[in-house]
Design an enzyme around this catalytic site. Structure first.
Site, PDB file in Angstrom:
ATOM      1  N   GLY A  31       0.806  -1.219   0.000  1.00 31.73           N
ATOM      2  CA  GLY A  31       0.000   0.000   0.000  1.00 31.73           C
ATOM      3  C   GLY A  31       0.835   1.263   0.000  1.00 31.73           C
ATOM      4  O   GLY A  31       2.019   1.241  -0.338  1.00 31.73           O
ATOM      5  N   ALA A  32       0.188   2.401   0.369  1.00 24.93           N
ATOM      6  CA  ALA A  32       0.810   3.730   0.251  1.00 24.93           C
ATOM      7  C   ALA A  32       1.365   3.864  -1.170  1.00 24.93           C
ATOM      8  O   ALA A  32       2.550   4.146  -1.374  1.00 24.93           O
ATOM      9  CB  ALA A  32       1.877   3.958   1.320  1.00 24.93           C
ATOM     10  N   LEU A  33       0.484   3.614  -2.117  1.00 26.63           N
ATOM     11  CA  LEU A  33       0.900   3.494  -3.519  1.00 26.63           C
ATOM     12  C   LEU A  33       1.412   4.816  -4.073  1.00 26.63           C
ATOM     13  O   LEU A  33       0.910   5.884  -3.735  1.00 26.63           O
ATOM     14  CB  LEU A  33      -0.282   2.993  -4.366  1.00 26.63           C
ATOM     15  CG  LEU A  33      -0.884   1.649  -3.934  1.00 26.63           C
ATOM     16  CD1 LEU A  33      -1.986   1.221  -4.895  1.00 26.63           C
ATOM     17  CD2 LEU A  33       0.176   0.558  -3.812  1.00 26.63           C
ATOM     18  N   HIS A  37       4.476   2.150  -8.169  1.00 27.55           N
ATOM     19  CA  HIS A  37       3.486   1.069  -8.206  1.00 27.55           C
ATOM     20  C   HIS A  37       2.613   1.195  -9.450  1.00 27.55           C
ATOM     21  O   HIS A  37       2.304   0.202 -10.107  1.00 27.55           O
ATOM     22  CB  HIS A  37       2.576   1.132  -6.967  1.00 27.55           C
ATOM     23  CG  HIS A  37       3.262   0.857  -5.670  1.00 27.55           C
ATOM     24  ND1 HIS A  37       3.404   1.812  -4.695  1.00 27.55           N
ATOM     25  CD2 HIS A  37       3.833  -0.270  -5.183  1.00 27.55           C
ATOM     26  CE1 HIS A  37       4.035   1.289  -3.659  1.00 27.55           C
ATOM     27  NE2 HIS A  37       4.308   0.027  -3.931  1.00 27.55           N
ATOM     28  N   GLY A 150       9.449  -4.219  -8.426  1.00 30.53           N
ATOM     29  CA  GLY A 150      10.380  -3.133  -8.724  1.00 30.53           C
ATOM     30  C   GLY A 150      11.810  -3.531  -8.382  1.00 30.53           C
ATOM     31  O   GLY A 150      12.057  -4.249  -7.407  1.00 30.53           O
ATOM     32  N   GLU A 151      12.739  -3.039  -9.182  1.00 32.34           N
ATOM     33  CA  GLU A 151      14.161  -3.338  -8.924  1.00 32.34           C
ATOM     34  C   GLU A 151      14.728  -2.541  -7.748  1.00 32.34           C
ATOM     35  O   GLU A 151      15.870  -2.740  -7.377  1.00 32.34           O
ATOM     36  CB  GLU A 151      14.990  -3.061 -10.182  1.00 32.34           C
ATOM     37  CG  GLU A 151      14.801  -4.127 -11.247  1.00 32.34           C
ATOM     38  CD  GLU A 151      15.750  -3.963 -12.413  1.00 32.34           C
ATOM     39  OE1 GLU A 151      16.393  -2.897 -12.531  1.00 32.34           O
ATOM     40  OE2 GLU A 151      15.838  -4.901 -13.234  1.00 32.34           O
ATOM     41  N   SER A 188       9.486   5.338  -2.993  1.00 30.93           N
ATOM     42  CA  SER A 188       9.250   4.363  -1.936  1.00 30.93           C
ATOM     43  C   SER A 188       8.084   4.852  -1.095  1.00 30.93           C
ATOM     44  O   SER A 188       7.929   6.066  -0.887  1.00 30.93           O
ATOM     45  CB  SER A 188      10.502   4.261  -1.060  1.00 30.93           C
ATOM     46  OG  SER A 188      10.190   3.658   0.165  1.00 30.93           O
ATOM     47  N   ARG A 190       7.916   4.661   1.933  1.00 30.95           N
ATOM     48  CA  ARG A 190       8.497   5.267   3.135  1.00 30.95           C
ATOM     49  C   ARG A 190       8.849   6.743   2.939  1.00 30.95           C
ATOM     50  O   ARG A 190       8.992   7.473   3.921  1.00 30.95           O
ATOM     51  CB  ARG A 190       9.772   4.521   3.545  1.00 30.95           C
ATOM     52  CG  ARG A 190       9.502   3.135   4.059  1.00 30.95           C
ATOM     53  CD  ARG A 190      10.797   2.398   4.271  1.00 30.95           C
ATOM     54  NE  ARG A 190      10.576   0.964   4.311  1.00 30.95           N
ATOM     55  CZ  ARG A 190      10.283   0.281   5.408  1.00 30.95           C
ATOM     56  NH1 ARG A 190      10.219   0.881   6.560  1.00 30.95           N
ATOM     57  NH2 ARG A 190      10.071  -1.016   5.354  1.00 30.95           N
TER      58      ARG A 190
END
Ligand code: PAF
Length: 283
Positions: A31-33, A37, A150-151, A188, A190
């Site tokens: 989540g927290a797209l 994403h 994702g890389e 991210s 975060r």
């Protein structure tokens, strides 16, 4: 857009779609797209008839209980974002901890041929057992044809490739390039928790690994690593946890450079109490 709260309903719906010949892409998330994403989902939509997006903050992959509590959660905004991407072809799965784990949220123990002991595995005990457990479970529920990662979490991507290989799972794992903000910071979930001060300085991470890449063209891994460590000593708002130049396949730190091998630099940095990771291909 269809939203599923439990695995039985989701699985039945997917079986019905597959029986009509539809292909299924899968983007697992916590989540927290963000745009990163969205780019995975868009790629999934281009390559499959339907894309399942799971939103689940997986407790078993957090080594730090405070990090789990503080992890950003924004399901309503995530669903609104996804319905703008495609209302008809995305299925969202937002399970509870019980739906995934029953009454005991514990992880299985995995052997990923040693990949799990390097870098993130060394600094976050049990992290990859948690990741392996949730991804295996989600793959069993969703039964995707293709799954997108994702890389930015390159080690995670390699571990999931290994999971699929070792467990003979019929899914194609697709790694997708890192999505960056204009100033270079890897996207991210975060990042949303960075203070304005830390957000301003955070692009220093990408800037430094980019220069490290250039230096690696002519200097040894050891000299480049020392140089990176010195740069972070001068930057008091960021604390370097590790910078490691490793073989892209084995993830083992490089000792002697070889022209036959492919290398990548990996970094983990604290900006206050937010831990950021990034990586860059070197050759
Ligand atoms: O990369 C992530 O967001 C998570 O590790 C994943 C793959 C969704 C598993 O919880």
């Amino acid at each position: 857009m269809k939203r599923f709260l439990n695995k039985i309903d989701l699985s039945q719906h997917i079986d019905a779609l597959k029986s009509k010949g539809n292909s299924i892409g899968f983007v697992p998330t916590m989540g927290a797209l963000h745009e990163g994403h969205v780019s995975l989902v868009t790629k999934g939509l281009n390559e499959n008839d339907f894309v399942v997006v799971s939103i689940f903050v997986n407790p078993t992959q957090f080594d730090n209980p405070e990090d789990l509590v503080k992890y950003p959660r924004s399901v309503a905004a995530d669903i609104a974002l996804l319905s703008n991407v495609s209302d008809a072809h995305i299925l969202v799965y937002t399970p509870s901890v019980e739906d995934i784990y029953g009454d005991q949220a514990v992880s299985q123990s995995f052997n990923f041929d040693g990949l799990e002991h390097e870098m993130e595995g060394a600094f976050r005990k049990g992290h990859f057992d948690g990741v392996g457990t949730i991804v295996k479970r989600l793959f069993e529920i969703v039964k995707p044809d293709r799954a997108y990662f994702g890389e930015k979490d390159f080690q995670q991507l390699q571990i999931i490739n290994k999971l699929v290989e070792l467990h003979h799972m019929p899914v194609e794992v697709i790694g997708c390039v890192i999505h960056r903000s204009e100033d270079g910071l890897a996207m991210s979930s975060r990042n949303a928790r960075l203070t304005p001060e830390h957000r301003t300085i955070a692009p220093f991470i990408y800037k430094t690994i980019n220069t490290a890449k250039v230096r690696f063209g002519t200097e040894s891994a050891q000299i480049v690593t020392e140089w990176v460590n010195e740069q972070f000593k001068k930057e008091s708002l960021l604390e370097l946890e590790y910078f490691i130049i490793a073989d892209e396949t084995t993830l083992k730190p490089v000792k002697e450079k070889s022209t036959e091998k492919t290398y990548r630099a990996f970094i983990a940095v604290y900006a206050g109490d937010i831990r950021l990771i990034d990586n860059i291909a070197l050759n």
